[in-house]
Design an enzyme around this catalytic site. Structure first.
Site, PDB file in Angstrom:
ATOM      1  CD  GLN A  39      -2.966   0.796   2.390  1.00 17.30           C
ATOM      2  OE1 GLN A  39      -3.118  -0.327   2.861  1.00 17.30           O
ATOM      3  NE2 GLN A  39      -3.677   1.827   2.798  1.00 17.30           N
ATOM      4  NE  ARG A  91      -2.947  -7.559   4.477  1.00 16.62           N
ATOM      5  CZ  ARG A  91      -2.198  -6.477   4.356  1.00 16.62           C
ATOM      6  NH1 ARG A  91      -2.631  -5.463   3.607  1.00 16.62           N
ATOM      7  NH2 ARG A  91      -1.044  -6.383   4.992  1.00 16.62           N
ATOM      8  CD  GLN A  94       1.564  -9.544   5.636  1.00 22.63           C
ATOM      9  OE1 GLN A  94       0.469  -9.003   5.710  1.00 22.63           O
ATOM     10  NE2 GLN A  94       2.206  -9.678   4.491  1.00 22.63           N
ATOM     11  CB  SER A 123       2.859  -4.886   3.747  1.00 18.87           C
ATOM     12  OG  SER A 123       1.701  -4.727   4.536  1.00 18.87           O
ATOM     13  CG  LEU A 124      -1.477  -5.209  -0.803  1.00 14.14           C
ATOM     14  CD1 LEU A 124      -2.725  -6.023  -0.549  1.00 14.14           C
ATOM     15  CD2 LEU A 124      -1.822  -3.840  -1.354  1.00 14.14           C
ATOM     16  CG  HIS A 151       2.700  -4.647   9.278  1.00 14.39           C
ATOM     17  ND1 HIS A 151       2.452  -5.965   8.962  1.00 14.39           N
ATOM     18  CD2 HIS A 151       2.510  -3.940   8.133  1.00 14.39           C
ATOM     19  CE1 HIS A 151       2.145  -6.049   7.670  1.00 14.39           C
ATOM     20  NE2 HIS A 151       2.166  -4.844   7.150  1.00 14.39           N
TER      21      HIS A 151
END
Length: 295
Positions: free
Chosen positions: A9, A113, A248, A88-89, A199
């Site tokens: 992102q 998500r 995650q 991440s994503l 996170h």
């Protein structure tokens, strides 16, 4: 050896994917499938939407995912990864590109998500900040000290590259950590324009919600190893990949370690699939001897 990596992102921009849609029949079919799955024309927002519209979490995450995955899937024979990874994503994009997840299932999980993270952001005031030019150990120590003060939690969230680490947590705790990190010699400790504490433990409600969706989704053995954020290590076992993906959201993104492990395994050429060049810049700072490029 070739590594293909996928951004997270923040890489979105107006017009992303438009040329691919207009010039590639396979891409156009996948974009239209995505519109149908999501129940709204995300392509209209990707191609013509404003920056503010693209910043909406429910749009941003599937938009970056779609641009990244479709770019890779439309490379044809040029897409021959020896290993994959995502920030991440981007880990979801990597899983689809490597065949561990079906395209439709990956998109549904990314949308779930995004919605779960948006709810978690609204439930708890969180923030993130980029810290430059301090050793990771110093940042880890300061975060632990601030969290122990009782004003809130703050943790290392993204180990992006040497000298660049993002912290995340309750707004007051992040601001306090920034003060102490500047005193400790940080070149910058700058709050980021994000709507939540990604996170970090503040994402626990989103993790719980996403876990249910992940557990109901079928995962397959990927065509090549995928290096995952939670430990930076290579994985090929579908059950392990699934378990790491669940963790995650509340765990740190160990991108520096992930890239280092890819290089140790023989990666000499990194190709970033998706919008922006952020990962190319990070990888160059991690190791200047490897080749980095976009598509």
């Amino acid at each position: 050896m070739k590594a293909f990596v996928f951004p997270g992102q923040g890489a979105q921009f107006t017009g992303m994917g438009k040329e691919l849609y207009e010039t590639n029949e396979k891409a156009r079919a996948l974009f239209e499938e995505a519109n149908e799955i999501l129940g709204f024309r995300i392509t209209d927002i990707m191609f013509e939407g404003t920056a503010d519209e693209l910043k909406q979490t429910r749009v941003t995450q599937p938009a970056v995912f779609l641009h990244s995955v479709i770019s890779a899937l439309c490379m044809g024979e040029a897409f021959q990864p020896d290993m994959v990874g995502g920030h991440s994503l981007g880990e979801f994009s990597a899983l689809v590109a490597a065949g561990a997840l079906k395209f439709a299932d990956g998109l549904r999980l990314v949308y779930a998500r995004a919605q779960a993270m948006q709810k978690a952001c609204e439930a708890a005031a969180g923030g993130m900040a980029a810290v430059l030019a301090l050793p990771d150990e110093t940042i880890e120590r300061v975060c632990a000290e601030v969290s122990a003060e009782g004003i809130g939690v703050v943790v290392p969230a993204n180990y992006n590259c040497p000298g660049q680490l993002v912290i995340s947590g309750n707004v007051d705790a992040v601001n306090r950590a920034c003060e102490l990190l500047k005193e400790a010699g940080a070149k910058r400790a700058l709050p980021l324009p994000v709507g939540g504490a990604f996170h970090s433990p503040l994402m626990q409600p989103a993790k719980d919600e996403l876990q249910a969706a992940i557990e109901q989704t079928e995962f397959s053995t990927p065509r090549c190893p995928i290096y995952q954020n939670v430990d930076g290590e290579a994985h090929t076992d579908a059950a392990e990949i699934k378990a790491n993906l669940i963790v995650q959201l509340t765990a740190s993104v160990r991108w520096t370690q992930e890239v280092e492990h890819m290089i140790e395994a023989g990666a000499t050429e990194f190709t970033e699939c998706g919008p922006g060049k952020a990962l190319q810049g990070m990888i160059t700072k991690i190791n200047r001897d490897v080749t980095v490029q976009g598509i």
